[in-house]
Design an enzyme around this catalytic site. Structure first.
Site, PDB file in Angstrom:
ATOM      1  N   GLU A  80     -15.276  39.015 -42.187  1.00 22.58           N
ATOM      2  CA  GLU A  80     -16.221  38.568 -41.165  1.00 22.58           C
ATOM      3  C   GLU A  80     -15.862  37.128 -40.769  1.00 22.58           C
ATOM      4  O   GLU A  80     -15.454  36.333 -41.630  1.00 22.58           O
ATOM      5  CB  GLU A  80     -17.640  38.596 -41.760  1.00 22.58           C
ATOM      6  CG  GLU A  80     -18.728  38.189 -40.794  1.00 22.58           C
ATOM      7  CD  GLU A  80     -20.096  38.062 -41.470  1.00 22.58           C
ATOM      8  OE1 GLU A  80     -20.155  37.788 -42.680  1.00 22.58           O
ATOM      9  OE2 GLU A  80     -21.107  38.247 -40.773  1.00 22.58           O
ATOM     10  N   LYS A 179     -23.525  43.934 -36.126  1.00 20.93           N
ATOM     11  CA  LYS A 179     -24.253  43.587 -37.355  1.00 20.93           C
ATOM     12  C   LYS A 179     -25.761  43.559 -37.092  1.00 20.93           C
ATOM     13  O   LYS A 179     -26.222  42.968 -36.116  1.00 20.93           O
ATOM     14  CB  LYS A 179     -23.778  42.225 -37.859  1.00 20.93           C
ATOM     15  CG  LYS A 179     -24.386  41.788 -39.190  1.00 20.93           C
ATOM     16  CD  LYS A 179     -23.833  40.408 -39.582  1.00 20.93           C
ATOM     17  CE  LYS A 179     -24.360  39.924 -40.916  1.00 20.93           C
ATOM     18  NZ  LYS A 179     -23.863  38.553 -41.201  1.00 20.93           N
ATOM     19  N   CYS A 211     -21.524  42.051 -44.341  1.00 21.00           N
ATOM     20  CA  CYS A 211     -22.141  40.979 -45.133  1.00 21.00           C
ATOM     21  C   CYS A 211     -23.594  41.250 -45.566  1.00 21.00           C
ATOM     22  O   CYS A 211     -23.835  42.124 -46.366  1.00 21.00           O
ATOM     23  CB  CYS A 211     -22.025  39.658 -44.375  1.00 21.00           C
ATOM     24  SG  CYS A 211     -22.113  38.210 -45.463  1.00 21.00           S
TER      25      CYS A 211
END
Ligand SMILES: *[C@@H]1O[C@H](CO)[C@@H](O)[C@H](O)[C@H]1NC(C)=O
Ligand SMILES: *[C@@H]1O[C@H](CO)[C@@H](O)[C@H](O)[C@H]1NC(C)=O
Ligand SMILES: *[C@@H]1O[C@H](CO)[C@@H](O)[C@H](O)[C@H]1NC(C)=O
Ligand SMILES: *[C@@H]1O[C@H](CO)[C@@H](O)[C@H](O)[C@H]1NC(C)=O
Ligand SMILES: *[C@@H]1O[C@H](CO)[C@@H](O)[C@H](O)[C@H]1NC(C)=O
Ligand SMILES: *[C@@H]1O[C@H](CO)[C@@H](O)[C@H](O)[C@H]1NC(C)=O
Ligand SMILES: *[C@@H]1O[C@H](CO)[C@@H](O)[C@H](O)[C@H]1NC(C)=O
Ligand SMILES: *[C@@H]1O[C@H](CO)[C@@H](O)[C@H](O)[C@H]1NC(C)=O
Length: 520
Positions: A80, A179, A211
């Site tokens: 990321e 995301k 994440c």
């Protein structure tokens, strides 16, 4: 009938071919990248300057991608924020963004670079996949125009998304994921609902998220439970937090708890404690990397089962409370005391003896530990701890945690503070808890932040036990549970049951407080 037997033979032949062409295992690569950061993250630079910086990072990723292909890897995951860094205002990130189309458009950017406007980053990534015949996952920024008809449209007329893209070995865009669970990323918007993104390959079915997503039910758990993916691709920019949330520790535990392959690529920045990448199989970590010494990137490789559910090493389903709810609690409660792990108030009890059986409880959760130390180090203290409740400052995520953890010093007030070395070895441990959730992640972290592959296992009745002594001193043995249905979800105005209760209670408390003020 002739036709039907002909059809049957065709079908059988097709099956055989399918079987032959589908791979039982594949070689995976992940790359931990020390990102070259932009000089300006508050003010807007030109698109050309933005591209210059992004190309510097892609130059380094290119070396990793080529190396992965040379080693015979079928797929590589990059981190990321790897192409431009993590800290931006909404305004400052804009020149780094490209319009990323839905993969349904069937696009090979390398062959048709101008089909969707100015997309040099997508074209280059696609060419890297195509030229090297390897699947590539990269994390870039998407911008989607909107207008005032949409009341949620941001002032600059664009939604901005933290986005993963995957190109197949021919350079075709096969997946795009925005995301959902952002971690204080003011430069990006939250998509309207969690996207469940999967794609098929000859080496298994893949799912993607990013994440902070890994701490929530959607999309992470749904991809595994309902979409039955074999492998998760997980780019991250993860800051390590002891004792439960160092990258290698939590990510390997998630793979075991969810019983899925997890390919993790982290960014590398020592001063921000960003390090820890790995390739994790359901029964054990395959390879991992943790480096707080150098500022270098690192590529990792491992052979992974394409369909772990069909493998002989696939671990059985676990009933996390089966053992803990059926035994009579051990002693330990009488000596319990309060302590904090970050902002969470735990109930602790000390491991006084070299060996013993202990129980400590908090609310609905009781944690049981049986242990035998190989020799108690004079100046090291361990406690057994229990926590059940909403975690941290935000108090939105419901955690249920049982942990055996080394205290920072011999003073019990230091229990729960970060410590990364230990000397005490354990001959035996067995940890269990009366969990109310089926989502529990088993963690064992050794001194100097090391994993213990093959040294422990989870029994079907929910006990986390060592397999054969413990060669290295232990920092923590934990069962990290997430009770998602008790989470408070009030971000989008929707409130869950527990959120409603929480609101009513806080309103009552406010009324009481107001009355007190009036009375004073
Ligand atoms: C940032 O500024 C320094 C010093 O002016 C320069 O050497 C460096 O190349 C710049 N970095 C980027 C990514 O532009
Ligand atoms: C891919 O290969 C083509 C032709 O061999 C070359 O022109 C191009 O620069 C390569 N692109 C990348 C990103 O490697
Ligand atoms: C993957 O293949 C399965 C059947 O093998 C199919 O049901 C599913 O829709 C496919 N998924 C995607 C994303 O193509
Ligand atoms: C690590 O990140 C910090 C904050 O973003 C930055 O100031 C520092 O330069 C980075 N370190 C390296 C080696 O890039
Ligand atoms: C787990 O085990 C406990 C105790 O034996 C039992 O009461 C419970 O129903 C089991 N849970 C599941 C989901 O099977
Ligand atoms: C712990 O309990 C087990 C039985 O559950 C017993 O065999 C063992 O002796 C106990 N250990 C200690 C040190 O009390
Ligand atoms: C912590 O343990 C003590 C002693 O068993 C108990 O009285 C107390 O209720 C526990 N605290 C919580 C929050 O459950
Ligand atoms: C346990 O470890 C010891 C020494 O490390 C070794 O000699 C023994 O064979 C191991 N036993 C099993 C069952 O793996």
């Amino acid at each position: 009938m002739i036709t039907s037997s002909f059809q049957t033979s065709v079908a059988v032949l097709a099956l055989i071919i399918l079987h032959v062409s589908a791979l039982d295992t594949f070689k995976a690569a992940v790359y931990e990248h020390a990102v070259i950061l932009p000089n300006h993250t508050e003010t807007r630079v030109s698109q050309d300057d933005a591209l210059l910086l992004m190309n510097k990072n892609i130059d380094i990723l290119e070396i990793a991608i080529k190396q992965a292909a040379e080693q015979g890897a079928q797929i590589i995951v990059t981190p990321e924020d790897a192409i431009y860094g993590w800290k931006f205002t909404r305004e400052a990130i804009f020149p780094y963004l490209e319009n990323i189309p839905d993969p349904l458009v069937n696009w090979i950017p390398c062959q048709d670079p101008h089909r969707f406007g100015r997309t040099p980053v997508q074209a280059r990534l696609s060419c890297l996949a195509k030229n090297n015949s390897i699947y590539v996952l990269a994390n870039i920024g998407d911008k989607k125009p909107c207008n005032s008809c949409d009341s949620a449209c941001p002032p600059n007329g664009h939604y901005q998304y933290n986005t993963n893209v995957v190109y197949d070995a021919k350079g075709k865009l096969v997946a795009r994921y925005h995301k959902y669970n952002l971690y204080s990323e003011l430069q990006f918007d939250v998509p309207k609902k969690p996207e469940l993104v999967t794609f098929n390959t000859s080496f298994g079915k893949f799912g993607i998220f990013t994440c902070f997503d890994i701490l929530f039910h959607d999309p992470a758990v749904t991809l595994v439970k309902d979409f039955h993916v074999d492998t998760i691709l997980f780019p991250t920019a993860w800051m390590n937090v002891l004792p439960f949330l160092t990258a290698i520790e939590f990510h390997s535990a998630w793979a075991m708890g969810m019983r899925v392959n997890l390919l993790v690529a982290n960014t590398h920045n020592v001063s921000l404690k960003m390090t820890g990448s790995g390739i994790y199989a359901p029964h054990s970590p395959k390879v991992y990397h943790y480096d707080m010494e150098t500022e270098l990137g690192k590529i990792l490789f491992a052979e992974v089962d394409s369909h772990p559910r069909n493998s002989l090493t696939y671990p059985p389903a676990v009933n996390w409370s089966a053992y803990a709810t059926t035994i009579k609690p051990f002693p330990g409660q009488k000596n319990s005391f309060r302590g904090f792990i970050s902002r969470d108030e735990f109930n602790f009890t000390e491991l006084f003896e070299n060996a013993g059986n202990l129980t400590v409880c908090q609310k609905e959760l009781c944690c049981h530990l049986s242990y035998r130390m190989l020799g108690k180090e004079e100046n090291e203290v361990y406690v057994l701890g229990a926590f059940a409740g909403l975690h941290g400052r935000r108090r939105r995520e419901y955690w249920q945690v049982c942990t055996m953890v080394r205290c920072k010093s011999t003073s019990l007030t230091t229990c729960g503070q970060p410590v990364d070395t230990a000397l005490t070895r354990f001959e035996m441990f067995s940890l269990s808890g009366t969990f109310r959730t089926e989502y529990v992640f088993p963690e064992v972290l050794l001194t100097k932040i090391n994993l213990a592959p093959g040294k422990f296992e989870v029994l079907k009745d929910g006990r986390l036990v060592n397999k054969n002594g413990s060669s290295e001193p232990i920092l923590t043995v934990s069962l990290f549970g997430r009770w998602y249905t008790e989470d408070v979800r009030s971000i989008s105005g929707r409130t869950s049951n527990s959120a409603t209760t929480y609101l009513i209670i806080s309103t009552l408390l406010m009324i009481i407080a107001l009355q007190n003020i009036v009375m004073v």
